[in-house]
Write a protein that holds these residues in place. Sequence first.
Motif, PDB file in Angstrom:
ATOM      1  N   THR A 100     -14.031  43.304  -7.770  1.00  0.00           N
ATOM      2  CA  THR A 100     -13.912  44.660  -7.249  1.00  0.00           C
ATOM      3  C   THR A 100     -13.336  44.737  -5.842  1.00  0.00           C
ATOM      4  OG1 THR A 100     -16.172  44.574  -6.431  1.00  0.00           O
ATOM      5  CG2 THR A 100     -15.838  45.481  -8.645  1.00  0.00           C
ATOM      6  N   GLY A 101     -13.200  43.630  -5.158  1.00  0.00           N
ATOM      7  CA  GLY A 101     -12.692  43.661  -3.792  1.00  0.00           C
ATOM      8  C   GLY A 101     -11.177  43.787  -3.737  1.00  0.00           C
ATOM      9  N   ALA A 102     -10.661  44.361  -2.649  1.00  0.00           N
ATOM     10  CA  ALA A 102      -9.212  44.495  -2.487  1.00  0.00           C
ATOM     11  C   ALA A 102      -8.578  43.150  -2.153  1.00  0.00           C
ATOM     12  CB  ALA A 102      -8.907  45.508  -1.386  1.00  0.00           C
ATOM     13  N   TYR A 103      -9.323  42.299  -1.470  1.00  0.00           N
ATOM     14  CA  TYR A 103      -8.823  40.982  -1.076  1.00  0.00           C
ATOM     15  C   TYR A 103      -9.747  39.906  -1.615  1.00  0.00           C
ATOM     16  CZ  TYR A 103      -6.033  43.635   2.233  1.00  0.00           C
ATOM     17  OH  TYR A 103      -5.160  44.521   2.789  1.00  0.00           O
ATOM     18  N   ASP A 104      -9.141  38.766  -1.912  1.00  0.00           N
ATOM     19  CA  ASP A 104      -9.923  37.618  -2.352  1.00  0.00           C
ATOM     20  C   ASP A 104     -10.333  36.746  -1.178  1.00  0.00           C
ATOM     21  OD1 ASP A 104      -9.696  38.130  -5.209  1.00  0.00           O
ATOM     22  OD2 ASP A 104      -7.575  37.675  -4.926  1.00  0.00           O
ATOM     23  N   GLY A 105      -9.767  37.023  -0.012  1.00  0.00           N
ATOM     24  CA  GLY A 105     -10.103  36.242   1.166  1.00  0.00           C
ATOM     25  C   GLY A 105      -9.214  36.601   2.335  1.00  0.00           C
ATOM     26  N   PHE A 106      -9.362  35.813   3.380  1.00  0.00           N
ATOM     27  CA  PHE A 106      -8.668  36.039   4.634  1.00  0.00           C
ATOM     28  C   PHE A 106      -8.024  34.740   5.094  1.00  0.00           C
ATOM     29  CE2 PHE A 106     -12.208  38.823   4.121  1.00  0.00           C
ATOM     30  CZ  PHE A 106     -11.683  40.067   4.430  1.00  0.00           C
ATOM     31  N   TRP A 107      -6.836  34.861   5.698  1.00  0.00           N
ATOM     32  CA  TRP A 107      -6.097  33.687   6.160  1.00  0.00           C
ATOM     33  C   TRP A 107      -5.615  33.920   7.576  1.00  0.00           C
ATOM     34  CZ3 TRP A 107      -0.333  32.825   5.440  1.00  0.00           C
ATOM     35  CH2 TRP A 107       0.036  31.530   5.822  1.00  0.00           C
ATOM     36  N   TRP A 108      -5.839  32.934   8.425  1.00  0.00           N
ATOM     37  CA  TRP A 108      -5.439  32.973   9.828  1.00  0.00           C
ATOM     38  C   TRP A 108      -4.327  31.959  10.066  1.00  0.00           C
ATOM     39  CZ3 TRP A 108     -10.241  33.858   8.070  1.00  0.00           C
ATOM     40  CH2 TRP A 108     -10.991  34.871   8.650  1.00  0.00           C
ATOM     41  N   PRO A 109      -3.068  32.308   9.878  1.00  0.00           N
ATOM     42  CA  PRO A 109      -1.986  31.351  10.167  1.00  0.00           C
ATOM     43  C   PRO A 109      -1.852  31.161  11.677  1.00  0.00           C
ATOM     44  CG  PRO A 109      -1.072  33.481   9.609  1.00  0.00           C
ATOM     45  CD  PRO A 109      -2.561  33.592   9.402  1.00  0.00           C
ATOM     46  N   HIS A 110      -1.289  30.040  12.067  1.00  0.00           N
ATOM     47  CA  HIS A 110      -1.084  29.748  13.491  1.00  0.00           C
ATOM     48  C   HIS A 110       0.157  30.415  14.054  1.00  0.00           C
ATOM     49  CE1 HIS A 110      -4.317  26.880  13.852  1.00  0.00           C
ATOM     50  NE2 HIS A 110      -3.882  26.248  12.776  1.00  0.00           N
ATOM     51  N   SER A 111       1.116  30.721  13.192  1.00  0.00           N
ATOM     52  CA  SER A 111       2.384  31.287  13.671  1.00  0.00           C
ATOM     53  C   SER A 111       2.914  32.287  12.656  1.00  0.00           C
ATOM     54  CB  SER A 111       3.416  30.172  13.871  1.00  0.00           C
ATOM     55  OG  SER A 111       3.871  29.690  12.613  1.00  0.00           O
ATOM     56  N   ARG A 112       4.054  32.854  12.957  1.00  0.00           N
ATOM     57  CA  ARG A 112       4.713  33.798  12.046  1.00  0.00           C
ATOM     58  C   ARG A 112       5.837  33.113  11.259  1.00  0.00           C
ATOM     59  NH1 ARG A 112       3.550  39.275  12.968  1.00  0.00           N
ATOM     60  NH2 ARG A 112       2.187  39.556  14.747  1.00  0.00           N
ATOM     61  N   ASP A 113       5.823  31.799  11.216  1.00  0.00           N
ATOM     62  CA  ASP A 113       6.805  31.032  10.457  1.00  0.00           C
ATOM     63  C   ASP A 113       6.207  30.714   9.086  1.00  0.00           C
ATOM     64  OD1 ASP A 113       8.565  29.214   9.349  1.00  0.00           O
ATOM     65  OD2 ASP A 113       8.698  27.971  11.147  1.00  0.00           O
ATOM     66  N   LEU A 114       6.492  31.570   8.115  1.00  0.00           N
ATOM     67  CA  LEU A 114       5.886  31.456   6.795  1.00  0.00           C
ATOM     68  C   LEU A 114       6.183  30.119   6.134  1.00  0.00           C
ATOM     69  CD1 LEU A 114       4.198  33.020   4.715  1.00  0.00           C
ATOM     70  CD2 LEU A 114       6.341  33.845   3.736  1.00  0.00           C
ATOM     71  N   ALA A 115       7.409  29.659   6.243  1.00  0.00           N
ATOM     72  CA  ALA A 115       7.798  28.398   5.605  1.00  0.00           C
ATOM     73  C   ALA A 115       7.007  27.211   6.145  1.00  0.00           C
ATOM     74  CB  ALA A 115       9.296  28.160   5.765  1.00  0.00           C
ATOM     75  N   SER A 116       6.662  27.230   7.420  1.00  0.00           N
ATOM     76  CA  SER A 116       5.885  26.108   7.972  1.00  0.00           C
ATOM     77  C   SER A 116       4.382  26.288   7.759  1.00  0.00           C
ATOM     78  CB  SER A 116       6.196  25.906   9.455  1.00  0.00           C
ATOM     79  OG  SER A 116       5.666  26.958  10.220  1.00  0.00           O
ATOM     80  N   GLU A 117       3.909  27.503   7.599  1.00  0.00           N
ATOM     81  CA  GLU A 117       2.478  27.762   7.406  1.00  0.00           C
ATOM     82  C   GLU A 117       2.028  27.588   5.950  1.00  0.00           C
ATOM     83  OE1 GLU A 117       0.136  28.395   9.625  1.00  0.00           O
ATOM     84  OE2 GLU A 117       1.410  28.593  11.375  1.00  0.00           O
ATOM     85  N   LEU A 118       2.907  27.906   5.005  1.00  0.00           N
ATOM     86  CA  LEU A 118       2.508  27.906   3.594  1.00  0.00           C
ATOM     87  C   LEU A 118       2.078  26.563   3.013  1.00  0.00           C
ATOM     88  CD1 LEU A 118       4.847  30.459   1.826  1.00  0.00           C
ATOM     89  CD2 LEU A 118       2.363  30.577   2.109  1.00  0.00           C
ATOM     90  N   PRO A 119       2.733  25.444   3.324  1.00  0.00           N
ATOM     91  CA  PRO A 119       2.304  24.193   2.675  1.00  0.00           C
ATOM     92  C   PRO A 119       0.815  23.888   2.835  1.00  0.00           C
ATOM     93  CG  PRO A 119       4.439  23.883   3.668  1.00  0.00           C
ATOM     94  CD  PRO A 119       3.949  25.242   4.119  1.00  0.00           C
ATOM     95  N   GLY A 120       0.271  24.074   4.008  1.00  0.00           N
ATOM     96  CA  GLY A 120      -1.160  23.826   4.206  1.00  0.00           C
ATOM     97  C   GLY A 120      -2.027  24.776   3.396  1.00  0.00           C
ATOM     98  N   LEU A 121      -1.652  26.057   3.384  1.00  0.00           N
ATOM     99  CA  LEU A 121      -2.395  27.043   2.607  1.00  0.00           C
ATOM    100  C   LEU A 121      -2.318  26.736   1.115  1.00  0.00           C
ATOM    101  CD1 LEU A 121      -3.937  29.744   2.374  1.00  0.00           C
ATOM    102  CD2 LEU A 121      -1.692  30.855   2.218  1.00  0.00           C
ATOM    103  N   LEU A 122      -1.120  26.478   0.625  1.00  0.00           N
ATOM    104  CA  LEU A 122      -0.946  26.224  -0.805  1.00  0.00           C
ATOM    105  C   LEU A 122      -1.684  24.968  -1.250  1.00  0.00           C
ATOM    106  CD1 LEU A 122       2.803  27.221  -1.302  1.00  0.00           C
ATOM    107  CD2 LEU A 122       0.739  28.641  -1.502  1.00  0.00           C
TER     108      LEU A 122
ATOM    109  N   PHE B  66       7.475  22.565  -2.771  1.00  0.00           N
ATOM    110  CA  PHE B  66       6.058  22.278  -2.599  1.00  0.00           C
ATOM    111  C   PHE B  66       5.529  21.564  -3.844  1.00  0.00           C
ATOM    112  CE2 PHE B  66       1.626  23.420  -3.370  1.00  0.00           C
ATOM    113  CZ  PHE B  66       1.055  22.856  -2.246  1.00  0.00           C
ATOM    114  N   ALA B  67       4.914  20.426  -3.645  1.00  0.00           N
ATOM    115  CA  ALA B  67       4.258  19.660  -4.712  1.00  0.00           C
ATOM    116  C   ALA B  67       5.187  19.403  -5.899  1.00  0.00           C
ATOM    117  CB  ALA B  67       2.982  20.369  -5.168  1.00  0.00           C
ATOM    118  N   GLY B  68       6.425  19.042  -5.595  1.00  0.00           N
ATOM    119  CA  GLY B  68       7.362  18.679  -6.647  1.00  0.00           C
ATOM    120  C   GLY B  68       7.984  19.846  -7.394  1.00  0.00           C
TER     121      GLY B  68
END
Length: 149
Positions: A29-51, A80-82
């Motif tokens: 029932t929630g709008a979000y499944d969670g919250f993420w605090w990236p270190h920067s606004r560079d999505l390409a460099s932040e995503l590998p750790g999150l994924l 990412f991951a092959g």
Amino acid sequence: MTSQSTETNPGPHASPTHRLRLELDGRGTGAYDGFWWPHSRDLASELPGLLTTLVPRLGSIHRVIYHTDEWATAPRKLDFAGRQVRLDGYRHMAARTLEILGVSGAHLTLQVITPLAASDMTTAEQRWDSEGGAGRRSRGWTRGRTAAY
């Protein structure tokens, strides 16, 4: 709502690796499944750790949807991951939201706490403390309330 933290909620003394909090409600029932605090606004460099953190929950990931105005220019695909993960940016998507879709159809919607928003919140909390806390409410900040994201 039950909280299952893959990593802990970052606070002023948190380790830089503690950047994701999943709050999963079994009823969905929630709008979000969670919250993420990236270190920067560079999505390409932040995503590998999150994924990497989300693969055990979602399996292989094939697509990430984001709001274009909140990130530096990102490529259309990320290795990412092959496999290649499709990155789709939209201006008309809900602000500070990231959707991650797995190959199996599983997905998560995360609220993104941007580096600027986190910095603004820290500044507001410091101002609150320096002005005596509850004695000064003229600037609109109240203890226990978070800034609008």
